[in-house]
Motif scaffolding. Structure first.
Motif, PDB file in Angstrom:
ATOM      1  N   ARG A  17       0.836  -1.212   0.000  1.00  0.00           N
ATOM      2  CA  ARG A  17       0.000   0.000   0.000  1.00  0.00           C
ATOM      3  C   ARG A  17       0.870   1.261   0.000  1.00  0.00           C
ATOM      4  N   GLN A  18       1.959   1.231   0.753  1.00  0.00           N
ATOM      5  CA  GLN A  18       2.856   2.389   0.802  1.00  0.00           C
ATOM      6  C   GLN A  18       3.542   2.593  -0.548  1.00  0.00           C
ATOM      7  N   ARG A  43       2.402   1.704  -3.427  1.00  0.00           N
ATOM      8  CA  ARG A  43       1.335   2.176  -4.323  1.00  0.00           C
ATOM      9  C   ARG A  43       1.103   3.675  -4.153  1.00  0.00           C
ATOM     10  N   GLU A  44       1.070   4.115  -2.900  1.00  0.00           N
ATOM     11  CA  GLU A  44       0.848   5.530  -2.605  1.00  0.00           C
ATOM     12  C   GLU A  44       1.992   6.385  -3.117  1.00  0.00           C
ATOM     13  N   HIS A  45       3.226   5.929  -2.952  1.00  0.00           N
ATOM     14  CA  HIS A  45       4.390   6.698  -3.413  1.00  0.00           C
ATOM     15  C   HIS A  45       4.390   6.841  -4.935  1.00  0.00           C
ATOM     16  N   ASN A 101       1.236  14.542  -2.609  1.00  0.00           N
ATOM     17  CA  ASN A 101       1.302  13.602  -1.491  1.00  0.00           C
ATOM     18  C   ASN A 101      -0.039  13.515  -0.766  1.00  0.00           C
ATOM     19  N   ALA A 122      -2.527  11.517  -2.901  1.00  0.00           N
ATOM     20  CA  ALA A 122      -2.175  10.095  -2.861  1.00  0.00           C
ATOM     21  C   ALA A 122      -2.607   9.470  -1.537  1.00  0.00           C
ATOM     22  N   ALA A 123      -2.431  10.223  -0.438  1.00  0.00           N
ATOM     23  CA  ALA A 123      -2.862   9.725   0.870  1.00  0.00           C
ATOM     24  C   ALA A 123      -4.383   9.608   0.927  1.00  0.00           C
ATOM     25  N   SER A 166      -5.384   6.514  -0.959  1.00  0.00           N
ATOM     26  CA  SER A 166      -5.121   5.309  -0.170  1.00  0.00           C
ATOM     27  C   SER A 166      -6.210   5.107   0.884  1.00  0.00           C
TER      28      SER A 166
END
Length: 212
Positions: A134-135, A137-139, A159, A162-163, A166
């Protein structure tokens, strides 16, 4: 124009072997639990050598998260390949989520969602790997959003968006699991979630754009 060569017989054989290993592993994981299954167990179930399993899946966690590459790259790819003139970021993310949901349903995975989640929840190793995916993917999504024009592509907004995305993913995944646990058929769950997907991603994008 570059044309992709059709798969060779060797390519098809490799894909068939990979699929057989993946299906064997998932049967064992759902039946016994992830931590109770060894790579040797998977090799025996698939009738291949242990090294053959490792050739296709470098780690045991990769056997559980078999489509990790597509999962991790899906949101960032959806944003980069969308039709900018007619499709917003929120719409691209929603379409990507719905495509993944449809693929799971077609493959029969949505119907096994309850057993899949129970297996994941019971294994600390899988929970840790899921968080890493998941991290990642978010980055990747934040990097894609940083290429967007203002206001979404400037400052901390990539950012933040993206958060938000998620968080939307997690909320939707939880709602799907709740409905499946309540006994709703997979087709009904898919139909019920679709309007939520579009609404939540739209709310997330609007909130991000309005952040000073």
């Amino acid at each position: 124009m570059h044309q992709t060569s059709p798969p060779t017989r060797r390519d098809r054989k490799k894909q068939q072997t990979r699929q057989a290993i993946g299906e064997a592993a998932m049967r064992l994981f759902l039946d016994r639990g992830f931590d109770a299954v060894t790579i040797a167990d998977v090799a025996r179930e698939a009738d291949v050598a242990v090294q053959t399993v490792f050739n296709h899946f470098p780690t045991k966690e990769d056997l559980f998260f078999q489509e990790r590459d597509a999962y991790v790259s899906l949101p960032s790819t959806a944003v980069r390949t969308r039709r900018h003139e007619t499709e917003s970021v929120a719409q691209a993310l929603a379409h990507g989520y719905l495509r993944l949901l449809a693929d799971y349903h077609v493959a029969g995975l949505l119907g096994h969602g309850v057993e899949y989640q129970r297996t994941l929840d019971a294994s600390p190793a899988l929970r840790g790997r899921e968080l890493e995916l998941r991290q990642e993917r978010e980055h990747l999504l934040a990097a894609a959003l940083a290429e967007e024009p203002p206001p979404l592509g400037e400052g901390l907004r990539p950012n933040l968006m993206a958060a938000f995305a998620s968080a939307v993913d997690r909320v939707l995944d939880t709602e799907i699991r709740r409905r499946l646990l309540a006994g709703e058929p997979a087709e009904q769950v898919q139909a019920a979630v679709e309007p939520m997907v579009t609404e939540l991603f739209s709310v997330a994008e609007a909130a991000c754009r309005n952040t000073s």
